[in-house]
Design a protein around this motif. Structure first.
Motif, PDB file in Angstrom:
ATOM      1  N   ILE A 121      34.586  37.523 -37.929  1.00 49.28           N
ATOM      2  CA  ILE A 121      35.702  37.101 -38.776  1.00 49.28           C
ATOM      3  C   ILE A 121      36.734  38.217 -38.740  1.00 49.28           C
ATOM      4  N   VAL A 122      37.843  37.950 -38.061  1.00 53.51           N
ATOM      5  CA  VAL A 122      38.915  38.939 -37.922  1.00 53.51           C
ATOM      6  C   VAL A 122      39.903  38.722 -39.068  1.00 53.51           C
ATOM      7  N   ARG A 123      40.168  39.768 -39.810  1.00 52.60           N
ATOM      8  CA  ARG A 123      40.987  39.648 -41.006  1.00 52.60           C
ATOM      9  C   ARG A 123      42.475  39.564 -40.691  1.00 52.60           C
ATOM     10  N   ARG A 124      43.181  38.888 -41.559  1.00 50.72           N
ATOM     11  CA  ARG A 124      44.640  38.823 -41.485  1.00 50.72           C
ATOM     12  C   ARG A 124      45.217  40.239 -41.463  1.00 50.72           C
ATOM     13  N   ASN A 158      38.938  28.546 -39.188  1.00 54.70           N
ATOM     14  CA  ASN A 158      39.164  29.084 -40.526  1.00 54.70           C
ATOM     15  C   ASN A 158      37.783  29.342 -41.139  1.00 54.70           C
ATOM     16  N   TYR A 218      36.799  29.898 -44.021  1.00 56.68           N
ATOM     17  CA  TYR A 218      36.602  29.339 -45.362  1.00 56.68           C
ATOM     18  C   TYR A 218      36.730  27.819 -45.367  1.00 56.68           C
ATOM     19  N   CYS A 223      46.823  33.199 -34.878  1.00 58.10           N
ATOM     20  CA  CYS A 223      47.247  34.489 -34.358  1.00 58.10           C
ATOM     21  C   CYS A 223      48.466  34.318 -33.452  1.00 58.10           C
ATOM     22  N   PHE A 226      46.629  38.811 -35.870  1.00 58.94           N
ATOM     23  CA  PHE A 226      46.065  37.718 -36.660  1.00 58.94           C
ATOM     24  C   PHE A 226      46.880  37.499 -37.928  1.00 58.94           C
ATOM     25  N   MET A 285      46.104  35.040 -40.203  1.00 61.07           N
ATOM     26  CA  MET A 285      45.225  34.593 -41.268  1.00 61.07           C
ATOM     27  C   MET A 285      43.807  35.014 -40.910  1.00 61.07           C
ATOM     28  N   ASP A 286      42.935  35.093 -41.898  1.00 63.30           N
ATOM     29  CA  ASP A 286      41.533  35.377 -41.594  1.00 63.30           C
ATOM     30  C   ASP A 286      41.022  34.311 -40.624  1.00 63.30           C
ATOM     31  N   THR A 287      40.365  34.739 -39.569  1.00 58.63           N
ATOM     32  CA  THR A 287      39.992  33.823 -38.488  1.00 58.63           C
ATOM     33  C   THR A 287      38.601  34.159 -37.962  1.00 58.63           C
ATOM     34  N   HIS A 312      48.692  31.463 -48.223  1.00 56.48           N
ATOM     35  CA  HIS A 312      48.312  32.754 -48.809  1.00 56.48           C
ATOM     36  C   HIS A 312      48.972  32.995 -50.162  1.00 56.48           C
TER      37      HIS A 312
END
Length: 246
Positions: free
Chosen positions: A28-31, A52, A54, A89, A183, A185-187, A243
């Motif tokens: 999970i790569v953070r924003r 996503n 979540y 991204c 990125f 968004m969190d992905t 967000h």
């Protein structure tokens, strides 16, 4: 696999790993993080999926990504869209200029037809992995199965069509070529280093990938990805709404 934590004061502060041929990886790569990929062979293909974390039903949408940016290839300035109209991204740096997202993924049948059948039970680490099964292994870690599979990106691989409209792998990036993703968004990123499905290599490709993660610079108003086209501006607006309040 070697994992190295880098000095936080270094330019590429964060995380680095090296993946050999036929590997798979996920995170999970953070924003606000940037991913740098550098291929270690001129036969390297990197298949990649995006979700996503979540809302796992939200995944990378290749048709919308190409259609809204009026392109058939991916390169610097392009954004990668979800099926909710949000941007996972942006491609902020690209030394190759042509990445495939229409050819799909290699399967066990491709590998067997091209190089013969091998399996882990009989050949241990000399078996020949394929992209589809590599994705399934990583997806299972998040309780996802083949129903969640989507069209994938093939980094470092260019495809073209001949006079009869038949797709072919026309070029792959030279060793040391870099691509960088920022990125938005969190992905959940899922990838493999298995062969491109259209490869004509006589032997199973020896490839590899150096991957690093570090904090990205903030997006500015003159950002090339943001301003590539009006659709990208709407995509960034969708992300801002998503967000809101965070």
């Amino acid at each position: 696999m070697q994992l190295n934590l880098l000095n936080p004061s270094a330019e590429d502060s964060g995380y680095r790993t090296t993946l050999p041929s036929a590997s798979h990886w996920s995170l999970i790569v953070r924003r606000g993080m940037q991913m740098r990929m550098a291929n270690l062979s001129d036969q390297t293909n990197v298949g990649m999926l995006f979700y996503n974390p979540y809302l796992l039903s939200e995944k990378y949408n290749a048709p919308d990504t190409l259609k809204c940016q009026h392109t058939f290839k991916l390169t610097q300035g392009h954004c990668l869209y979800s099926d909710m109209g949000r941007i996972f991204c942006s491609i902020v740096k690209d030394e190759f200029g042509w990445h495939d997202t229409v050819s799909g993924n290699s399967h066990a049948s491709h590998v067997e037809k091209r190089w013969g059948k091998r399996d882990y039970q009989s050949h241990s680490n000399n078996w020949l992995q394929n992209g589809y099964d590599s994705f399934l292994v990583e997806l299972a870690k998040y309780e996802l199965n083949r129903r969640y599979m989507a069209a994938n990106v093939n980094w470092f691989s260019e495809v073209s069509a001949d006079s009869d409209g038949k797709m072919q792998l026309s070029r792959q990036a030279e060793a040391g070529t870099r691509v960088e993703l920022r990125f938005e968004m969190d992905t959940l990123v899922v990838l493999h280093t298995c062969p491109h499905p259209l490869t004509q290599s006589e032997s199973y490709p020896v490839s590899g990938l150096e991957l690093s993660l570090f904090k990205a610079d903030p997006v500015q108003q003159d950002d090339a990805c943001l301003n590539l086209c009006p659709e990208n501006q709407r995509g960034f607006s969708n992300n801002a709404l998503y967000h809101l309040g965070i």
